[in-house]
Write a protein that holds these residues in place. Structure first.
Motif, mmCIF file in Angstrom:
data_model
loop_
_atom_site.group_PDB
_atom_site.id
_atom_site.type_symbol
_atom_site.label_atom_id
_atom_site.label_comp_id
_atom_site.label_asym_id
_atom_site.label_seq_id
_atom_site.Cartn_x
_atom_site.Cartn_y
_atom_site.Cartn_z
ATOM 1 N N LEU A 196 15.960 18.779 44.627
ATOM 2 C CA LEU A 196 14.700 18.588 45.260
ATOM 3 C C LEU A 196 13.965 17.508 45.176
ATOM 4 O O LEU A 196 13.548 16.741 45.925
ATOM 5 N N MET A 197 14.002 17.032 43.944
ATOM 6 C CA MET A 197 13.423 15.697 43.523
ATOM 7 C C MET A 197 13.970 14.432 44.105
ATOM 8 O O MET A 197 13.338 13.515 44.600
ATOM 9 N N ARG A 198 15.388 14.541 44.237
ATOM 10 C CA ARG A 198 16.236 13.504 44.867
ATOM 11 C C ARG A 198 16.113 13.533 46.330
ATOM 12 O O ARG A 198 16.086 12.358 46.803
ATOM 13 N N ARG A 199 16.004 14.427 47.186
ATOM 14 C CA ARG A 199 15.734 14.770 48.401
ATOM 15 C C ARG A 199 14.286 14.487 48.860
ATOM 16 O O ARG A 199 13.791 14.562 50.215
ATOM 17 N N HIS A 200 13.211 14.388 47.910
ATOM 18 C CA HIS A 200 11.959 13.994 48.111
ATOM 19 C C HIS A 200 11.559 12.755 47.445
ATOM 20 O O HIS A 200 10.452 12.847 46.758
ATOM 21 N N PRO A 201 11.894 11.779 47.888
ATOM 22 C CA PRO A 201 11.631 10.389 47.148
ATOM 23 C C PRO A 201 10.357 9.905 47.591
ATOM 24 O O PRO A 201 9.649 9.434 46.625
ATOM 25 N N TRP A 228 15.422 13.297 54.856
ATOM 26 C CA TRP A 228 16.255 14.380 54.254
ATOM 27 C C TRP A 228 17.766 14.458 54.635
ATOM 28 O O TRP A 228 18.619 14.699 53.883
ATOM 29 N N GLU A 229 17.944 14.298 56.065
ATOM 30 C CA GLU A 229 19.404 14.324 56.438
ATOM 31 C C GLU A 229 20.201 13.284 56.218
ATOM 32 O O GLU A 229 21.140 13.241 55.721
ATOM 33 N N GLN A 230 19.598 11.861 55.975
ATOM 34 C CA GLN A 230 20.112 10.566 55.389
ATOM 35 C C GLN A 230 20.786 10.959 54.155
ATOM 36 O O GLN A 230 21.948 10.530 53.516
ATOM 37 N N ILE A 231 19.606 11.518 53.170
ATOM 38 C CA ILE A 231 20.100 11.779 51.728
ATOM 39 C C ILE A 231 21.176 13.048 51.565
ATOM 40 O O ILE A 231 22.364 12.720 50.936
ATOM 41 N N LYS A 232 21.050 13.825 52.410
ATOM 42 C CA LYS A 232 22.090 14.967 52.408
ATOM 43 C C LYS A 232 23.531 14.323 52.779
ATOM 44 O O LYS A 232 24.459 14.570 52.518
ATOM 45 N N SER A 233 23.124 13.628 54.098
ATOM 46 C CA SER A 233 24.812 12.611 54.330
ATOM 47 C C SER A 233 25.341 11.925 53.313
ATOM 48 O O SER A 233 26.603 12.073 52.897
ATOM 49 N N GLU A 234 24.478 11.224 52.608
ATOM 50 C CA GLU A 234 25.025 10.540 51.220
ATOM 51 C C GLU A 234 25.405 11.491 50.311
ATOM 52 O O GLU A 234 26.474 10.992 49.516
ATOM 53 N N GLU A 235 24.973 12.435 50.030
ATOM 54 C CA GLU A 235 25.417 13.471 49.136
ATOM 55 C C GLU A 235 26.801 13.905 49.605
ATOM 56 O O GLU A 235 27.503 14.078 48.554
ATOM 57 N N ARG A 236 26.988 14.172 50.596
ATOM 58 C CA ARG A 236 28.373 14.641 51.165
ATOM 59 C C ARG A 236 29.583 13.692 51.211
ATOM 60 O O ARG A 236 30.547 13.888 50.697
ATOM 61 N N ALA A 237 28.938 12.476 51.148
ATOM 62 C CA ALA A 237 29.977 11.412 51.093
ATOM 63 C C ALA A 237 30.425 11.237 49.711
ATOM 64 O O ALA A 237 31.435 10.771 49.380
ATOM 65 N N GLU A 238 29.214 11.304 48.821
ATOM 66 C CA GLU A 238 29.544 11.128 47.296
ATOM 67 C C GLU A 238 30.598 12.575 46.940
ATOM 68 O O GLU A 238 31.439 12.192 45.854
ATOM 69 N N GLN A 239 30.460 13.371 47.655
ATOM 70 C CA GLN A 239 31.367 14.804 47.007
ATOM 71 C C GLN A 239 32.630 14.517 47.689
ATOM 72 O O GLN A 239 33.439 15.469 47.537
ATOM 73 N N GLY A 240 32.805 13.448 48.445
ATOM 74 C CA GLY A 240 34.177 13.288 49.020
ATOM 75 C C GLY A 240 34.652 14.072 50.317
ATOM 76 O O GLY A 240 35.622 14.397 50.431
ATOM 77 N N GLN A 241 33.515 14.628 51.041
ATOM 78 C CA GLN A 241 33.741 15.454 52.117
ATOM 79 C C GLN A 241 34.086 14.397 53.419
ATOM 80 O O GLN A 241 34.063 13.149 52.978
ATOM 81 N N SER A 242 34.731 14.875 54.453
ATOM 82 C CA SER A 242 35.044 14.139 55.403
ATOM 83 C C SER A 242 33.785 13.495 56.206
ATOM 84 O O SER A 242 32.832 13.676 55.780
ATOM 85 N N ASP A 243 34.258 12.642 57.096
ATOM 86 C CA ASP A 243 33.028 11.929 57.922
ATOM 87 C C ASP A 243 32.529 12.833 58.897
ATOM 88 O O ASP A 243 31.837 12.205 59.638
ATOM 89 N N SER A 244 32.801 14.130 59.187
ATOM 90 C CA SER A 244 32.278 14.949 60.284
ATOM 91 C C SER A 244 30.951 15.270 60.004
ATOM 92 O O SER A 244 30.264 15.389 58.945
ATOM 93 N N VAL A 245 29.972 15.110 61.001
ATOM 94 C CA VAL A 245 28.553 15.190 60.959
ATOM 95 C C VAL A 245 28.282 16.767 60.552
ATOM 96 O O VAL A 245 27.224 17.277 60.159
#
Length: 269
Positions: free
Chosen positions: A95-100, A118-135
């Protein structure tokens, strides 16, 4: 136990229930998978209590839902995966990371800017977790259909696949309704189902654009429908009659009376 905080007391109760020697046989048999239906049921009971506006019931149902979280945490601890503190700590950090704009450099952002961030941060988190590029990465496949539709639409909107005005959203509903009518005339059940699905998806989109939670809106309508029909049942019971004994026109007359009566009661609150 009186010296414990409420959460500590609940954790202690959970540990006793899972004690291999003196614990509860039912609780000892449970797994994370077996708890899923109970967790969903408790979440819906919280929603029902909130909709009814009963503080005591809300408190009680939130306690039941919290117990589900504590139960999962206990199972995780037994399997050396995580515990309640680890769950809480990870959530706080997320929550702290998603509320800069709150926990970092304080910025005055609009609601739209906060959502985009919020959506940009979540997208970056998914990329860091190695998920695919699907929205659509990270959207659970077993979500209730209305919530799934809402999430799919919101994700698609983040990459520009969305209308900026309400008019085309409403036009799409009219278009989908016409297609339902076409398939009803053609008497093709499979296509009727498909087109009704498209219509429901379009209505969820309208709710999203109107900033209305479709699940909440439908829950309120379900509650209203139930209240009105039960009012009819009560009126008929006083006459020693049952709904199935009346014609549709007679029931419609009672329905209009129920609307008028219950709307009057609500307006006085």
């Amino acid at each position: 136990m009186n010296s414990f905080t409420g959460v500590q007391a609940l954790v202690t109760v959970m540990q006793r229930l899972r004690d291999p020697v003196g614990g509860c046989p039912w609780d000892l048999q449970q797994s994370m998978a077996s708890l899923i239906p109970y967790t969903l049921e408790e979440a819906y009971e919280v929603a029902a209590a909130i909709t009814a506006g009963e503080p005591a019931a809300i408190k009680d149902e939130l306690g039941d839902l919290l117990f589900q979280v504590v139960f999962y945490a206990q199972l995780g601890k037994e399997q050396e995966l995580f515990d309640l503190d680890a769950i809480a700590k990870a959530t706080a950090e997320k929550l702290m990371r998603r509320h800069p704009h709150v926990f970092g450099e304080h910025q005055a952002l609009s609601d739209a800017e906060i959502k985009a961030q919020w959506e940009q941060i979540k997208s970056e988190e998914r990329a860091e977790q190695g998920q695919s590029d699907s929205v659509f990465d990270g959207i659970a496949n077993n979500l209730p259909s209305i919530l799934m539709a809402q999430k799919l639409q919101k994700r698609a909107a983040t990459v520009g696949f969305d209308w900026s005005e309400m008019a085309p959203v409403i036009a799409k509903i009219r278009e989908e309704l016409a297609e339902v009518e076409d398939e009803i005339r053609a008497n093709d059940n499979a296509k009727i189902a498909a087109e009704i699905g498209d219509l429901l998806f379009a209505v969820v989109n309208l709710a999203r654009h109107a900033q209305v939670n479709p699940e909440h809106a439908l829950r309120l309508t379900n509650h209203k429908f139930k209240q009105r029909f039960q009012w009819i049942e009560t009126q008929l019971a006083q006459q020693q009659r049952r709904p199935e004994e009346l014609s549709l026109d007679e029931l419609e007359t009672y329905w209009q009376q129920a609307k008028q009566q219950l709307n009057h009661v609500e307006s006085k609150k």
